[in-house]
Design an enzyme around this catalytic site. Structure first.
Site, PDB file in Angstrom:
ATOM      1  N   SER A 125      -2.580 -13.350  -2.159  1.00  0.00           N
ATOM      2  CA  SER A 125      -1.338 -14.084  -1.892  1.00  0.00           C
ATOM      3  C   SER A 125      -1.568 -15.509  -1.374  1.00  0.00           C
ATOM      4  CB  SER A 125      -0.456 -13.302  -0.910  1.00  0.00           C
ATOM      5  OG  SER A 125      -0.004 -12.126  -1.531  1.00  0.00           O
ATOM      6  N   LYS A 134       5.790  -2.054   4.639  1.00  0.00           N
ATOM      7  CA  LYS A 134       7.028  -2.482   3.972  1.00  0.00           C
ATOM      8  C   LYS A 134       8.271  -1.786   4.534  1.00  0.00           C
ATOM      9  CE  LYS A 134       4.845  -3.854  -0.378  1.00  0.00           C
ATOM     10  NZ  LYS A 134       4.769  -3.635  -1.823  1.00  0.00           N
ATOM     11  N   ASP A 146       9.346  -6.860  -5.617  1.00  0.00           N
ATOM     12  CA  ASP A 146       8.417  -6.137  -6.504  1.00  0.00           C
ATOM     13  C   ASP A 146       9.054  -5.827  -7.864  1.00  0.00           C
ATOM     14  OD1 ASP A 146       6.238  -6.102  -4.807  1.00  0.00           O
ATOM     15  OD2 ASP A 146       6.632  -4.113  -3.993  1.00  0.00           O
ATOM     16  N   GLY A 202       5.721   6.260  -3.915  1.00  0.00           N
ATOM     17  CA  GLY A 202       5.544   5.539  -2.662  1.00  0.00           C
ATOM     18  C   GLY A 202       6.380   4.264  -2.637  1.00  0.00           C
ATOM     19  N   ALA A 204       5.827   1.233  -3.681  1.00  0.00           N
ATOM     20  CA  ALA A 204       5.879   0.411  -4.894  1.00  0.00           C
ATOM     21  C   ALA A 204       6.833   1.014  -5.924  1.00  0.00           C
ATOM     22  CB  ALA A 204       4.478   0.265  -5.486  1.00  0.00           C
TER      23      ALA A 204
END
Ligand code: NDP
Length: 296
Positions: A22, A71, A108, A135, A137
């Protein structure tokens, strides 16, 4: 008198964070936008996430990215949230509207769709999709996958209860079926198989069966780099077309950058530069890139 150039502050928080791409990706974006950016990668455990986010907000950052395993906690820290983040119950992006007012976002799903549709030229409407994993994601991409109006979405997870709970949470947005690993081989083939498991981080593939794939099926792996190796190897051995999640990573970052700064980055050049850096890291030809000194 020397002109003072404003410093834009951003960061990513997670654990482990050392190898995060990132910082490099956002330096490319900042260069395009003409911004001077400080983007830190901050290693943080559960107990200190709130304190570190508050510190960034107090220091005038525009916001931060949040990655595994924080998250869900990041979502809970925010005062308000987008519909995407609310339904996912997870945030990969916090926007600091003031020092004490934070908005939770989840980019995402936008990242995945932009890679599949814009970069790879796929049409998802009317197609069949198998999503492996349940999960953070998987939760983060389901809203945007359903918005593309596929004819069928099947979630399969190692722990079946998590797949069922995820499908239930998204039922207002479309029909989502679930199956167990044991019954996966009886579901027929899918146009698109998305691996949203973390199996690759342990060097394994998420237990695939050849019946899932027709001749023109595509396997899209959210994992990239070394974590993509096992699934990539399985797909090569079984003559299945397989794409890693590097494009999604760049696209979700671009959406976060746009939300913070209002600037929409050009992602193709950034993705090409990252792929060239990966190629170079594997010991191939030297390349030049504008932000190679910032690579995470
Ligand atoms: P989580 O830890 O939240 O979920 C992991 C999932 O993988 C669970 O469904 C788990 O099943 C499943 N799983 C783990 N090991 C295995 C295994 N050996 N076989 C089958 N299933 C397994 O992780 P995330 O959802 O946050 O991340 C998943 C992956 O997506 C990671 O590789 C991550 O790097 C990648 N990712 C990529 C992004 C990108 O931009 N390209 C963005 C976000 C994530 P169970 O419920 O049974 O434990």
């Amino acid at each position: 008198m020397a002109e003072t150039i404003a410093l834009t502050r951003l960061a990513v928080l997670g654990s482990p964070i050392k190898h995060s791409l990132s910082p490099a990706i956002h330096q490319y974006f900042a260069q395009q936008a003409g911004l001077v950016l400080r983007y830190d990668a901050i290693e943080v455990d559960d107990d200190h996430l709130s304190r570190e986010v508050q510190r960034l907000a107090d220091e005038g950052a525009l916001g931060c990215n949040i990655t595994s395993p924080h998250k869900q906690q990041a979502f809970a820290l925010a005062n308000r949230a987008s519909e995407r983040a609310t339904i996912a119950q997870a945030a990969n992006t916090l926007i600091f509207e003031s020092g004490s007012r934070w908005k939770a976002e989840n980019t995402d799903g936008t990242g995945l769709i932009n890679d599949l549709v814009e970069n790879l030229g796929l049409t998802l409407k009317g197609r069949t999709i198998c999503l492996l994993g349940s999960g953070g994601a998987a939760a983060g991409v389901l809203y945007d996958l359903l918005a593309q109006q596929p004819s069928r979405i099947m979630i399969c997870n190692r722990s079946p209860g998590r797949a069922e709970a995820l499908a239930l949470r998204f039922r207002a947005f479309g029909t989502v079926e679930t199956c167990t690993l044991e019954s996966l081989s009886r579901q027929g083939s899918f146009d698109l198989i998305i691996n949203a498991t973390s199996a690759g981080h342990r060097g394994t593939d998420p237990v695939l069966v050849t019946g899932l794939f027709a001749d023109d099926s595509l396997c899209y792996d959210l994992s990239y780099g070394p974590a993509h190796a096992a699934l990539s190897g399985w797909c090569t051995a079984h003559k299945v077309r397989c794409i890693d999640g590097l494009g999604m990573l760049v696209e979700q970052a671009a959406e976060s950058f746009r939300l913070w700064t209002g600037f929409t980055p050009q992602t193709n050049a950034v993705l090409a530069a990252l792929r060239a850096e990966q190629f170079q890291a594997r010991g191939n030809l030297p390349i030049t890139s504008p932000a190679s000194s910032n690579s995470g």
